[in-house]
Write a protein that holds these residues in place. Structure first.
Motif, mmCIF file in Angstrom:
data_model
loop_
_atom_site.group_PDB
_atom_site.id
_atom_site.type_symbol
_atom_site.label_atom_id
_atom_site.label_comp_id
_atom_site.label_asym_id
_atom_site.label_seq_id
_atom_site.Cartn_x
_atom_site.Cartn_y
_atom_site.Cartn_z
ATOM 1 N N ALA A 75 8.892 23.509 17.544
ATOM 2 C CA ALA A 75 7.997 24.566 17.075
ATOM 3 C C ALA A 75 6.700 24.057 16.460
ATOM 4 C CB ALA A 75 8.729 25.429 16.039
ATOM 5 N N VAL A 76 6.649 22.770 16.090
ATOM 6 C CA VAL A 76 5.547 22.283 15.269
ATOM 7 C C VAL A 76 4.182 22.359 15.959
ATOM 8 C CG1 VAL A 76 5.815 19.859 15.954
ATOM 9 C CG2 VAL A 76 4.818 20.412 13.722
ATOM 10 N N SER A 77 4.128 22.271 17.268
ATOM 11 C CA SER A 77 2.831 22.320 17.952
ATOM 12 C C SER A 77 2.100 23.630 17.711
ATOM 13 C CB SER A 77 2.998 22.092 19.453
ATOM 14 O OG SER A 77 3.178 20.730 19.731
ATOM 15 N N ALA A 78 2.855 24.726 17.568
ATOM 16 C CA ALA A 78 2.228 26.027 17.325
ATOM 17 C C ALA A 78 1.460 26.021 16.009
ATOM 18 C CB ALA A 78 3.289 27.125 17.312
ATOM 19 N N VAL A 79 1.944 25.259 15.049
ATOM 20 C CA VAL A 79 1.268 25.145 13.760
ATOM 21 C C VAL A 79 0.187 24.064 13.806
ATOM 22 C CG1 VAL A 79 1.589 24.595 11.315
ATOM 23 C CG2 VAL A 79 3.284 25.990 12.518
ATOM 24 N N ALA A 80 0.501 22.950 14.463
ATOM 25 C CA ALA A 80 -0.435 21.825 14.517
ATOM 26 C C ALA A 80 -1.689 22.129 15.324
ATOM 27 C CB ALA A 80 0.268 20.600 15.091
ATOM 28 N N LEU A 138 0.827 -1.203 0.000
ATOM 29 C CA LEU A 138 0.000 0.000 0.000
ATOM 30 C C LEU A 138 0.862 1.254 0.000
ATOM 31 C CD1 LEU A 138 -2.621 -1.000 2.738
ATOM 32 C CD2 LEU A 138 -2.681 -1.483 0.278
ATOM 33 N N ALA A 139 0.234 2.385 -0.273
ATOM 34 C CA ALA A 139 0.903 3.671 -0.137
ATOM 35 C C ALA A 139 1.007 4.012 1.349
ATOM 36 C CB ALA A 139 0.112 4.746 -0.878
ATOM 37 N N PHE A 140 1.828 5.010 1.665
ATOM 38 C CA PHE A 140 2.042 5.418 3.055
ATOM 39 C C PHE A 140 1.975 6.933 3.150
ATOM 40 C CE2 PHE A 140 5.478 7.096 5.869
ATOM 41 C CZ PHE A 140 4.841 6.882 7.080
ATOM 42 N N LEU A 141 1.152 7.437 4.071
ATOM 43 C CA LEU A 141 1.031 8.879 4.265
ATOM 44 C C LEU A 141 1.376 9.239 5.702
ATOM 45 C CD1 LEU A 141 0.197 11.664 3.155
ATOM 46 C CD2 LEU A 141 -2.131 11.182 3.985
ATOM 47 N N ASP A 142 2.428 10.034 5.859
ATOM 48 C CA ASP A 142 2.865 10.530 7.168
ATOM 49 C C ASP A 142 2.302 11.937 7.321
ATOM 50 O OD1 ASP A 142 4.175 11.579 9.358
ATOM 51 O OD2 ASP A 142 6.175 10.967 8.733
ATOM 52 N N THR A 143 1.169 12.063 8.004
ATOM 53 C CA THR A 143 0.547 13.374 8.116
ATOM 54 C C THR A 143 1.331 14.293 9.040
ATOM 55 O OG1 THR A 143 -0.919 12.718 9.958
ATOM 56 C CG2 THR A 143 -1.723 12.361 7.713
ATOM 57 N N GLY A 144 2.061 13.719 9.978
ATOM 58 C CA GLY A 144 2.896 14.541 10.851
ATOM 59 C C GLY A 144 3.951 15.280 10.062
ATOM 60 N N ALA A 145 4.468 14.649 9.007
ATOM 61 C CA ALA A 145 5.463 15.295 8.158
ATOM 62 C C ALA A 145 4.874 16.520 7.470
ATOM 63 C CB ALA A 145 5.983 14.305 7.122
ATOM 64 N N GLY A 150 9.705 33.560 7.390
ATOM 65 C CA GLY A 150 9.803 34.591 8.420
ATOM 66 C C GLY A 150 8.484 34.980 9.051
ATOM 67 N N VAL A 151 7.504 34.086 9.000
ATOM 68 C CA VAL A 151 6.192 34.365 9.588
ATOM 69 C C VAL A 151 6.173 33.896 11.038
ATOM 70 C CG1 VAL A 151 3.731 33.817 9.503
ATOM 71 C CG2 VAL A 151 4.997 34.202 7.390
ATOM 72 N N PRO A 152 5.876 34.773 11.995
ATOM 73 C CA PRO A 152 5.822 34.361 13.401
ATOM 74 C C PRO A 152 4.737 33.302 13.611
ATOM 75 C CG PRO A 152 5.827 36.767 13.202
ATOM 76 C CD PRO A 152 5.589 36.215 11.831
ATOM 77 N N LEU A 153 5.076 32.222 14.267
ATOM 78 C CA LEU A 153 4.106 31.145 14.448
ATOM 79 C C LEU A 153 2.968 31.559 15.374
ATOM 80 C CD1 LEU A 153 6.443 28.020 14.662
ATOM 81 C CD2 LEU A 153 5.500 29.186 12.659
ATOM 82 N N THR A 154 3.173 32.636 16.119
ATOM 83 C CA THR A 154 2.112 33.144 17.003
ATOM 84 C C THR A 154 1.054 33.929 16.221
ATOM 85 O OG1 THR A 154 3.534 35.062 17.447
ATOM 86 C CG2 THR A 154 3.579 33.245 19.044
ATOM 87 N N ASP A 155 1.368 34.304 14.998
ATOM 88 C CA ASP A 155 0.414 35.025 14.153
ATOM 89 C C ASP A 155 -0.429 33.986 13.423
ATOM 90 O OD1 ASP A 155 -0.992 36.572 12.335
ATOM 91 O OD2 ASP A 155 0.723 37.850 11.837
ATOM 92 N N ASP A 194 2.571 16.277 23.103
ATOM 93 C CA ASP A 194 1.313 15.578 23.361
ATOM 94 C C ASP A 194 0.333 16.471 24.111
ATOM 95 O OD1 ASP A 194 2.069 13.319 22.047
ATOM 96 O OD2 ASP A 194 2.467 12.127 23.842
ATOM 97 N N ARG A 195 0.853 17.206 25.091
ATOM 98 C CA ARG A 195 -0.014 18.082 25.873
ATOM 99 C C ARG A 195 -0.621 19.168 24.995
ATOM 100 N NH1 ARG A 195 3.526 19.646 29.157
ATOM 101 N NH2 ARG A 195 3.991 21.666 28.220
ATOM 102 N N ASP A 196 0.216 19.788 24.155
ATOM 103 C CA ASP A 196 -0.285 20.854 23.288
ATOM 104 C C ASP A 196 -1.283 20.306 22.270
ATOM 105 O OD1 ASP A 196 1.379 22.555 24.622
ATOM 106 O OD2 ASP A 196 2.881 22.714 23.036
ATOM 107 N N ASP A 197 -0.936 19.199 21.627
ATOM 108 C CA ASP A 197 -1.800 18.645 20.587
ATOM 109 C C ASP A 197 -3.126 18.132 21.144
ATOM 110 O OD1 ASP A 197 0.225 19.258 18.907
ATOM 111 O OD2 ASP A 197 0.639 17.223 18.222
ATOM 112 N N SER A 198 -3.107 17.731 22.419
ATOM 113 C CA SER A 198 -4.334 17.195 23.014
ATOM 114 C C SER A 198 -5.415 18.267 23.150
ATOM 115 C CB SER A 198 -4.041 16.572 24.384
ATOM 116 O OG SER A 198 -3.651 17.552 25.319
ATOM 117 N N THR A 199 -5.051 19.543 22.966
ATOM 118 C CA THR A 199 -6.060 20.603 23.023
ATOM 119 C C THR A 199 -6.925 20.621 21.768
ATOM 120 O OG1 THR A 199 -4.581 22.277 22.055
ATOM 121 C CG2 THR A 199 -4.538 22.016 24.461
#
Length: 252
Positions: free
Chosen positions: A114-119, A46-53, A66-71, A207-212
């Motif tokens: 940094a990825v949780s700020a986007v996720a 089968l194909a494989f999709l890594d959504t975390g990537a 250069g975009v602030p992740l808080t914006d 995990d804590r951030d993503d669980s929100t």
């Protein structure tokens, strides 16, 4: 999504063509989702999709631009036009942004931190979720990488939001101790006390951030839990393949 060719053995099972199979695998950080999902996909042809990537690539792109992740509004706007191409070959999955291979860059500690700020950006989740559904649907047709056999997709929300109608849904979990040791070994090459401690914040905070915005610690109705705490990689892959066989009848 990129396309490719599968071997004759991967295309057919006993000379019979199968309907597309969608396997969705969710779970917390360090549970082994990516490694297990890749191997399961390869064994099943089968194909494989890594959504975390995809979230990591979006994070890399925002930082590169250069975009602030808080914006949150600016991040969402940038991700809507994200020039992302994800290769779905389990033998060698790739991630390109704007033609740049970011496969290694998105695995750095800087991106992991940094990825949780986007996720956790709901507009980003909506956009990447749309692309994930498209990628899954694409593998149902004969011209896709899997030639219509299907896909193993892993990551947050896969079993509940992105592919709640997947043929097989698995929650891959493990004890906190096991998850920290695995991530420490991946990142630092060792699972000694210092390496585990250096990894603790990254894993538990993510995990804590993503669980929100996502539920991935408890299996939803119809989702089968596989606890890999006391299993090695091969045993975990086999456990998931056993679930696939039991639920769908598809065997590797």
């Amino acid at each position: 999504m990129e396309t490719g060719e599968l071997s004759t053995e991967a295309q057919h099972d006993g000379g019979r063509r199968h309907e597309a199979l969608v396997v969705a695998i969710d779970g917390p950080s360090g549970s082994g989702k990516s490694s297990v999902s890749r191997l399961v996909a390869a064994r099943l042809g089968l194909a494989f999709l890594d959504t975390g990537a995809m979230y990591r690539a979006a994070t890399w792109w925002c930082l590169e631009q250069g975009v602030p992740l808080t914006d949150t509004a600016a991040v969402a706007a940038l991700v809507r036009d994200l020039p992302l191409v994800v290769g779905v070959d389990p033998q060698g999955p790739t991630v390109h942004v704007g033609g740049t291979d970011v496969g290694e860059a998105i695995r750095t500690t800087a991106i992991s931190s940094a990825v949780s700020a986007v996720a956790t950006n709901l507009e980003v989740r909506a956009e990447l979720g749309r692309r994930q559904r498209e990628a899954i649907a694409a593998e149902r047709v004969p011209t896709s990488f899997s030639q219509g056999r299907g896909i193993v997709a892993e990551g947050r929300d896969i079993t509940t939001v992105i592919a709640p109608d997947a043929d097989v849904r698995v929650l891959l979990t493990a004890s906190e101790e096991a998850r920290l040791a695995r991530r420490a070994k991946d990142v630092h090459g060792s699972a000694d006390a210092a390496a585990v401690e250096a990894t603790r914040d990254q894993v538990l905070r993510r995990d804590r951030d993503d669980s929100t915005v996502s539920t991935f610690h408890v299996a939803a109705d119809g989702v089968v839990t596989v606890d890999s705490s006391d299993l090695d990689l091969e045993q975990t892959v086999q456990a998931v393949l056993d679930v696939v066989a039991q639920v769908s009848g598809r065997v590797a």
